[in-house]
Design a protein around this motif. Sequence first.
Motif, short mmCIF file in Angstrom:
data_model
loop_
_atom_site.label_atom_id
_atom_site.label_comp_id
_atom_site.label_asym_id
_atom_site.label_seq_id
_atom_site.Cartn_x
_atom_site.Cartn_y
_atom_site.Cartn_z
N GLY A 1 -26.25 20.05 6.03
CA GLY A 1 -25.84 19.09 5.01
C GLY A 1 -26.76 19.05 3.81
N LEU B 1 -33.04 19.66 3.89
CA LEU B 1 -34.30 19.02 3.50
C LEU B 1 -34.69 17.89 4.47
CD1 LEU B 1 -33.65 18.64 -0.33
CD2 LEU B 1 -35.43 20.07 0.72
N ASP C 1 -32.96 15.24 5.06
CA ASP C 1 -32.53 13.92 4.55
C ASP C 1 -31.29 13.37 5.26
OD1 ASP C 1 -34.52 13.78 2.57
OD2 ASP C 1 -33.31 14.95 1.17
N TYR D 1 -18.21 15.48 10.01
CA TYR D 1 -19.35 16.34 9.69
C TYR D 1 -20.66 15.75 10.20
CZ TYR D 1 -21.26 20.28 7.02
OH TYR D 1 -21.84 21.47 6.65
N GLY E 1 -30.57 5.70 11.83
CA GLY E 1 -31.00 5.47 10.45
C GLY E 1 -31.24 6.76 9.68
N LEU F 1 -26.94 10.29 7.97
CA LEU F 1 -26.06 9.74 6.95
C LEU F 1 -24.60 10.01 7.29
CD1 LEU F 1 -27.93 10.74 3.67
CD2 LEU F 1 -28.00 8.54 4.88
N ARG G 1 -20.79 9.32 5.30
CA ARG G 1 -20.23 8.88 4.02
C ARG G 1 -18.84 8.30 4.18
NH1 ARG G 1 -22.27 6.91 -0.60
NH2 ARG G 1 -21.60 8.03 -2.46
N TYR H 1 -20.53 3.20 8.87
CA TYR H 1 -21.25 3.09 10.16
C TYR H 1 -20.66 2.05 11.11
CZ TYR H 1 -24.69 5.45 7.19
OH TYR H 1 -25.30 6.29 6.31
N THR I 1 -21.98 9.40 -7.44
CA THR I 1 -21.33 10.66 -7.08
C THR I 1 -20.88 10.62 -5.62
OG1 THR I 1 -21.49 13.06 -7.33
CG2 THR I 1 -23.44 11.92 -6.50
N HIS I 2 -19.94 11.52 -5.28
CA HIS I 2 -19.22 11.38 -4.00
C HIS I 2 -20.11 11.56 -2.76
CE1 HIS I 2 -16.95 13.61 -7.12
NE2 HIS I 2 -15.99 12.75 -6.87
N VAL I 3 -20.98 12.58 -2.79
CA VAL I 3 -21.77 12.95 -1.62
C VAL I 3 -20.93 13.12 -0.35
CG1 VAL I 3 -23.85 12.49 -0.26
CG2 VAL I 3 -23.73 11.68 -2.60
N MET J 1 -20.43 14.75 3.08
CA MET J 1 -21.51 15.30 3.92
C MET J 1 -21.40 16.83 3.99
SD MET J 1 -23.18 12.68 4.35
CE MET J 1 -24.49 13.67 5.03
N ARG K 1 -27.23 21.43 -1.50
CA ARG K 1 -26.99 20.04 -1.90
C ARG K 1 -27.18 19.84 -3.40
NH1 ARG K 1 -23.62 16.39 -0.37
NH2 ARG K 1 -23.95 17.13 1.76
N MET L 1 -18.43 2.67 0.22
CA MET L 1 -18.70 3.48 -0.97
C MET L 1 -18.93 2.57 -2.18
SD MET L 1 -16.84 6.97 -2.03
CE MET L 1 -17.88 7.99 -1.02
N GLU M 1 -26.86 3.48 -5.77
CA GLU M 1 -26.62 4.87 -6.16
C GLU M 1 -26.59 5.08 -7.67
OE1 GLU M 1 -23.28 6.56 -4.10
OE2 GLU M 1 -23.67 5.31 -2.36
N ASN N 1 -30.79 15.05 -4.51
CA ASN N 1 -30.98 15.28 -3.08
C ASN N 1 -30.68 13.98 -2.36
OD1 ASN N 1 -33.53 13.62 -2.67
ND2 ASN N 1 -34.18 15.01 -4.30
N LEU N 2 -30.56 14.05 -1.03
CA LEU N 2 -30.12 12.86 -0.29
C LEU N 2 -31.29 11.96 0.13
CD1 LEU N 2 -27.18 14.37 1.76
CD2 LEU N 2 -27.19 13.26 -0.48
N GLY N 3 -32.51 12.33 -0.27
CA GLY N 3 -33.64 11.43 -0.04
C GLY N 3 -33.76 10.44 -1.18
N TYR O 1 -31.34 10.25 -4.03
CA TYR O 1 -30.05 9.64 -4.37
C TYR O 1 -29.70 8.81 -3.17
CZ TYR O 1 -25.29 8.76 -5.71
OH TYR O 1 -24.12 8.12 -6.05
N VAL P 1 -27.88 7.05 -0.75
CA VAL P 1 -26.69 6.69 0.01
C VAL P 1 -27.11 5.67 1.07
CG1 VAL P 1 -25.02 7.58 1.66
CG2 VAL P 1 -25.59 8.92 -0.36
N PRO P 2 -26.38 4.56 1.23
CA PRO P 2 -26.82 3.58 2.23
C PRO P 2 -26.85 4.15 3.65
CG PRO P 2 -25.06 2.69 0.84
CD PRO P 2 -25.18 4.14 0.51
N THR P 3 -27.84 3.72 4.41
CA THR P 3 -27.95 4.13 5.82
C THR P 3 -27.38 3.02 6.70
OG1 THR P 3 -30.06 3.05 6.28
CG2 THR P 3 -30.16 5.22 5.20
#
Lengths: 163, 767
Positions: free
Chosen positions: A48, A51, A53, A110, A139, A142, A144, A148, B189-191, B193, B275, B666, B674, B688-690, B692, B694-696
């Motif tokens: 994905g 890195l 992340d 995914y 946590g 991710l 999307r 969750y 942006t969409h992100v 996965m 990514r 979203m 975001e 990158n996803l670190g 940018y 995106v909520p966890t």
Amino acid sequence: MGTAIKKGKLHVVTLTVNGEEHAVLVKANTTLLDLLREEFDYTGTKKGCELGDCGACTVLMDDRPVNSCLVLAVEADGHSFTTIEGVEQGGKLDRLQEEFINQAAVQCGYCSPGMILSGKALLMRNPHPTEREVREAIGGNLCRCTGYVRIVKAILAAAEANS
Amino acid sequence: MSEATTKEFSVIGKSVPKIDARDKVTGRAKYTGDLKVTGMLIGKILRSPHAHARILSIDTSKAEQLPGVEAVITAKDVPATFYGISPARYDETILAIEKVLQVGDKVAAVAAVDEETAVKALGLIDVEYEVLPAVLDPLRAMDEDQPQIHPQYERNISVEIHQDFGDVEMAFQQSHLVRTDRFQGNRATHVPMEPHAAISKWENGKLTIWSSTQSPHYFQYHIARVFGLKMGDVRVIKPTVGGGFGGKLEPSAAEYVSAALAMKTGRPVKIVFDRKEVFFHNRGRHAQHIELTTGVTKEGKILGVHGKYIIDGGSYTSLGIASAYYAGAMLPLIYEFDHFKFDCFRVHTNLPSCAAQRGHGAPQPRFAFESQLDMIAKELGMDPIEIRKVNARRPNTMTLNDLKVNSCEFMACLEKAREISGWVGKKGKLPPGQGIGIGCGGFITGAGYPIYRTRLPHAAAIVKVSEQGDIATLYIGAVDIGQGSDTILAQMAAEAIGINYEDMRIVSADTETTPHDFGAYASRQTLMSGHAVKQAGEEVRRQIIELAAELLEASVADLDIDRRVIFVKGSPEKMLPFETVANEFFIRKGPLMGKGSYTPPKLGGKFKGAAVGTSPAYSFAAQISQVEVDEETGQVMVTNVWDVHDCGTVINPNLLHAQVEGALFMGMGEAMYEQVVFDDKGRPLNANLGEYRVPTALDVPQVISELVDSYEPAGPWGVKEVGEGATLPTMGSYANAIYDAIGVRLYDLPLTPEKVWRAIHERKKPS
């Protein structure tokens, strides 16, 4: 931890994946993720971000969740791994997989392999987690699609079934 | 929809498991990047380090000599055909011809035996650039001193819209209160996965592309056009897709470049974006700068609205013309008013291109409107829900911009949201630092018109029953990108035929084996593809019943099918199993098949841009959020969200609520975290996803999703939208809840702790 033997530019790595032992030659810069996907065809382990992340490449390394994109194949030497393909046993889904289906916790799917493995690692070390503990355990994964909501429900439902 | 109203159905209205869930939880589901085709090469794209530069020369000789490299291509090796997705603005090419227009623009490409060799080869390509001044601030893009990005767009204006309905000046003169406020949206942006991915194979003059796509049809259309091929010589196949959200609606360099490399090498070529490339390709939310003026009566009735927008389109047009029109077209949907003026400039900048993202163009204007409505309510001393009820749209009405609304239970949504959130006990009564706020929204159920001009139906379906009559297969072009269309369309087919969900198989989203469908966007498939499926299923049912009538010596009118049993109504002992009749049908007449197609009625008005916003049906939603704000740090914690959706008949309750939860999520990310940010050279700082954010799972509130009883006459079985509508209300409801908690108003997305903290300190300053 085993020590990978160097053979020219390649290294011999011995590892166990989903109960099967393998000895393979890898480059020093090959990641565990690429080894699993390209060499063993365990493509359930997703790429994905590369890195560390997103958590889509989560696998269990000696029962602990790791981002396989951040583990070098040479570091895998002497270790035992579970990928999503190894969770179903003898054609029978793990309770956690069943709950992901029942609770509609899967959308695009995914993130699902990584989510399920992070959830499984949690339930192995803590069979009765609180909702907060579930959220902490995933946590680093991710998603999307789902917000969750149903993933948390699925892990809690699988824990409930443990008791 | 309540249980009572869904009881008459055998298969729809039930939370059956997703048809692909087992494959997805076991790792068996294959996404494009998981596929391997014999002889396959890996393609990589060389991307521009500059936001705006002229390409003076490209030297590929060193890269070509690297062992393992099979092809190196630049613009001179590929068609120079301009493409895009809005036909009036085709302005992008496979590889940059003369200039690069953004950091990450496509300059050259390599096909090699493996990824490592391909990456190494990219490093051996020498490109000489003349760096040009770049346009990085959309608010300055139209200024005389700014460089012009595209030769054909003067002052960098991508599209200019001026729509005028009624007499807004008169409305303001008659108003008791007129407010003007300015709002600023963010580049979200969409992100998905799964990053964009494609494998192209060129064999005997035929191009086959496996692609992570939301629309095999549009991909086939555009790729055939750009390469000068017949559409029949381009086959687009969608494997499992890992999310789209609007970002995979048009072919990307993954398809175009892999196709060009496959044609050049004669070998299959795979390109998977990393990514960062997903951020470069973007096509995400336009950042909108909105000045909104609204006039109301003493009673809070909206008389007129004037919206002035400048929106950042980025480098290429993509679907941005439609996004710009949507930014205005959706404003008059959920509240009734008669006078509306909409002025919008979509401008080009040297930043990644913006296009469609969940809620297409509409969420930021909705944030502005819902925020301002609360400010107006405050000035009038009205409750925020009351002012919404005063203006709420009613069923069977026409909006001022000629959008025809059939079913509309918006009022019921407002009332139910008030009830389930405990609004009355909370509004103005929560402890300091805590607050509650409302935001609303509404959305289309499929666009009334396709993206390019064509008379093709919007959806089509074929159902084929097996020779033994044990299973039926639905062949459909509709595209499951995770939202579950394969599942609910299979449910619909089973319902229409009279068999079980478990008897259904599905083949979907392959331009060669499945009939035409425009794909997964604009929340269209449940209604549009659903119509085609219902028709196809009913055609099978009719043929089965005709033969059964003959076999049972009964009349057609007296027969019914339910869950594989064909029986005489009133004498259920006179029956035949479905498989017996289906098998007999095949023996006597050959394949038992049904087909269906759907074209929406002619919709919309006559003014310029009237097509945008038209739809057979509209959804409505009210969302209430509860927050806690730490005034020391500006940190906002959203504790609860209640969403009440008017979405017509429900086909699969679990999947429906999952759509609401995901759409809301979203909206929440865009509201709170975001934003893609750039340095002063136009380089993204957080691609990158670190970074940018995106909520966890730790960032999301408790979400309650509820429905109101609703039936949409334009939909099969009464269905309408659910996938996007819940994205719209969230930003406004959060901003309103923060105001309720601490009395500060935020106009600028995302609502970060820093902005909250600054607003608190601004308020404390003596004026």
